[in-house]
Design an enzyme around this catalytic site. Structure first.
Site, short mmCIF file in Angstrom:
data_model
loop_
_atom_site.label_atom_id
_atom_site.label_comp_id
_atom_site.label_asym_id
_atom_site.label_seq_id
_atom_site.Cartn_x
_atom_site.Cartn_y
_atom_site.Cartn_z
CB SER A 1 38.99 32.69 43.63
OG SER A 1 40.07 33.58 44.00
CG ASP B 1 47.01 33.48 45.72
OD1 ASP B 1 46.64 33.84 45.10
OD2 ASP B 1 46.22 32.45 45.35
CG HIS C 1 44.69 33.06 42.73
ND1 HIS C 1 44.29 33.52 43.67
CD2 HIS C 1 43.68 33.02 41.69
CE1 HIS C 1 42.70 33.10 43.47
NE2 HIS C 1 42.00 34.05 42.54
#
Length: 684
Positions: free
Chosen positions: A536, A622, A656
């Site tokens: 991320s 995501d 995600h």
């Protein structure tokens, strides 16, 4: 590269101009998620990655079996008391998801559970395996029992896009009510009498901006009880532990505003604790006739104050600000407070008993992480806490307040003969370019020869701290002669609020140079080849250090990486962009921010240099970091850079957090670890 892959060079590039700067984006066409050519491209990339990593299959299978073999697949959590029930979850061998259960309470001590042997009278609240069915992805967004214990509100997601459908289940009859609300966000809160449930929804930019009230059994449209129109703010709602108030918070990255409502008057109006003031953050809990307010007004590391319920804007200090201690949270109980704090790079707990001197709980290891966990009861003489370190598996304790005694309730079993004494953890310090000392947490198996190949993990954004933690999967690396290290770089919160401030906005590059400094320190003291890993915003870190110092890393793993940062933060129509301006700056309206972000954004700065092998892992659904960011990045690396190989792996049915089932997640981690080991020549 597969010959049937749609060639990026034949696509029409996009052109953008900001602040007099014109940029050509050759791979912008990949943003079209619904284009069959985009899907074909990603699938071809997956085929290419599979072919390039086919030789890893035996090692991957071995690591999967090691993870599986060390895990007690049929297991139970420690029961948590709430009202007349003990709540717990359990897992069963061969099943992907957990099962949420409860049993009637009998006494104050949690019942002793035996894995594989359900307690007499057990009631199953939710079985994730039954709910998931044959879906390749499944997640629960909220699971909340009403204060009287008779109803369950729960929400589910079957695609990974984090849009959940809310349902209600009678715990008396097992019936799922006809009430069904699609498209909600995480969380929610019951009214005190259980007549209504409050939930949030997001706007088109994936920002939770509205709170609704659903009255059980009502077919009327749910009314909006609060709407946040400032695009920098997101909202959330919860029920205080005392169950007297609903607490509704609106927060930006730098500012807060909190409202409260009598939980037994769900049709009433919310009252503001204190109106928002730019730069002032605060969080609220309730105790008897006062609110406890954790705030940063004139207190960078936060101070704890109290405020009368009938005059909540008047704050009186309870724990004044300290330069060496960052206050993280406060939990209020009827006769004591618990403050979660951070000092010297480690977390801690401070107890404030009513009518007695405050004190802190001591722990024996040099590195650890501790936090309150599962404290649902307002009236209690025990504190439930979670504890772990890099060698100690996650552990659940009760702290008995009258005797100041820690009672170990459970330590996660690690099968296969794991002994913490076989491993060592260390705190190291690197020196950054500007002289700042950067903490490093490190673990090895005792007797590992130096220099050891090292997996170096980093994050460094949003004041999120990567505290020392235990990992079963990591043992497969340590037992093969690896060291594992965490670089606690600026932009995180490990050393207090200033640590965060020194790694954001126009000081963001400190995050990247800190990580490189840690890598160089480890090479001088500990490490042979270093493989970097982050996800991320930590994926942004991976992309930035690949450009900044590619020679320092033998390989890089970037998971759901935020590598096209400038293009994303320039587009206010994208999810979270406007909210993110307080973290990164606003390049759309500020030329200096634009130039600064352009100077470090990984996608913008790929150059004709020798890069290490890079594995980028992403998810098609995501909603936080879009799949096209790593897809574009890998495409540009292949076109511009030397070295590699550069591989892209896209989970076509996940979000995600990657694949949702535990066995699927183990397979994915085994793949990643086998790729890491292969980079240094370990094949078994």
């Amino acid at each position: 590269m597969s010959s049937d892959m749609p060639p990026a060079a034949k696509r029409v590039p996009a052109e953008r101009t900001h602040h007099g700067d014109t940029v050509i984006d050759e791979y912008a066409w990949l943003i079209k998620k619904d284009d069959p050519d985009t899907v074909a491209y990603l699938e071809a990339e997956n085929a290419y990655t599979n072919a390039a990593s086919a030789h890893l299959k035996p090692l991957q299978d071995s690591i999967f079996q090691e993870i599986k073999g060390r895990t007690l697949e049929t297991d139970l959590s420690v029961p948590t008391r709430k009202g007349a029930w003990w709540y717990y979850s359990r897992t069963e061998e061969g099943k992907q998801y957990g099962i949420q259960c409860r049993v009637a309470a009998d006494g104050d001590d949690p019942p002793v559970l035996t894995p594989g042997e359900p307690l007499p009278g057990e009631q199953i609240l939710l079985d994730g395996n039954e709910l998931a069915g044959d879906s390749p992805f499944f997640a629960i967004g909220t699971s909340s029992v009403s204060p009287d214990g008779t109803m369950l509100a729960y929400s589910t997601d079957f695609s990974g896009d984090e849009r959940f459908t809310l349902r209600f289940k009678s715990l008396s009859t097992g019936e799922v009510l006809s009430d069904e609300i699609p498209g909600i966000f995480y969380g929610g809160a019951w009214a005190g009498d259980g007549s209504a449930f409050f939930y949030t929804m997001v706007d088109e930019a994936w920002r939770p901006n509205r709170v609704f009230r659903h009255t059980l059994g009502s077919a009327d449209p749910d009314p909006v009880v609060f709407q946040e129109d400032d695009e920098r703010f997101w909202i959330g709602i919860g029920l205080s532990r005392s169950e007297r108030f609903l607490i509704l918070g609106a927060h930006s990255k730098i500012t807060s505003e909190v409202r409260f409502l009598d939980a037994n008057n769900p049709l009433g109006e919310f009252t503001v604790i204190r109106p928002r003031e730019t730069g002032v953050e605060y969080h609220v809990d309730h105790q008897n006739d006062r609110f406890l307010v954790l705030h940063n007004q004139g207190a960078a590391n936060f101070e704890l104050a109290s405020a009368p319920v009938d005059d909540p804007a008047v704050w009186t200090a309870v724990i004044p600000h300290r330069e060496d201690t960052r206050l993280l949270d406060v939990d209020a109980f009827q006769s004591h407070l618990v403050v979660h704090f951070r000092r010297d790079g480690l977390t801690g707990l401070r107890i404030l008993p009513e009518g007695a001197e405050p004190y802190e709980i001591e722990f024996p290891e040099p590195l650890y992480d501790v936090a309150p966990s599962g404290n649902s009861e307002f009236v209690t003489s025990r504190l439930r806490l979670g504890y772990t370190s890099m060698v100690t598996p996650p552990s659940v304790y009760d702290f008995d307040l009258p005797s100041h005694t820690l009672i170990l309730l459970k330590r996660r079993p690690v099968l296969g003969g794991y002994d913490p004494a076989d491993y060592e953890q260390f705190r190291e310090w690197a020196t950054a370019e500007d002289g700042t000392r950067i903490p490093i947490s490190l673990v090895i198996r005792k007797g590992t020869p130096r220099p050891a190949p090292t997996l170096l993990y980093g994050y460094g954004s949003y004041e999120n701290s990567i505290d020392p933690y235990f990992s079963v999967a990591r043992l497969s690396l340590l037992d093969r002669g690896f060291a594992f290290a965490v670089a606690h770089v600026r932009g995180g919160g490990e050393m207090g609020r200033h640590w965060y401030e020194d790694g954001k906005l126009n000081r963001k590059k400190n995050t990247f140079t800190d990580f490189v400094a840690v890598a160089r320190h480890l090479k001088s003291e500990w490490s042979g080849p270093i493989i970097a890993r982050g996800g991320s915003a930590g994926g942004l870190l991976m992309g930035a250090v690949a450009n900044l110092a590619p020679e320092e890393f033998t390989a890089i793993v970037a998971e759901v990486p935020f590598v096209d940062a400038l293009n994303t933060i320039l587009d206010p129509s994208l999810p979270l962009t406007v909210i993110e301006w307080d973290e990164w700056g606003d390049p759309l309206h500020n030329a200096d921010v634009y130039a600064y972000m352009k100077s470090y954004s990984p996608y913008e700065n790929v150059r004709d240099d020798v890069y290490p092998p890079i594995l980028a892992i992403t998810s098609f659904n995501d909603t936080r970091v879009f799949y096209h960011e790593p897809a574009k990045w890998i495409a540009r690396l292949r076109a511009v850079a030397q070295g590699g190989p550069f591989l892209l792996k896209t989970e076509m049915g996940a979000g995600h957090g990657g694949r949702s089932g535990r066995y699927d997640a183990w397979h994915e981690e085994a793949f990643t670890l086998s790729w890491i080991l292969d980079r240094v020549g370990v094949s078994q």
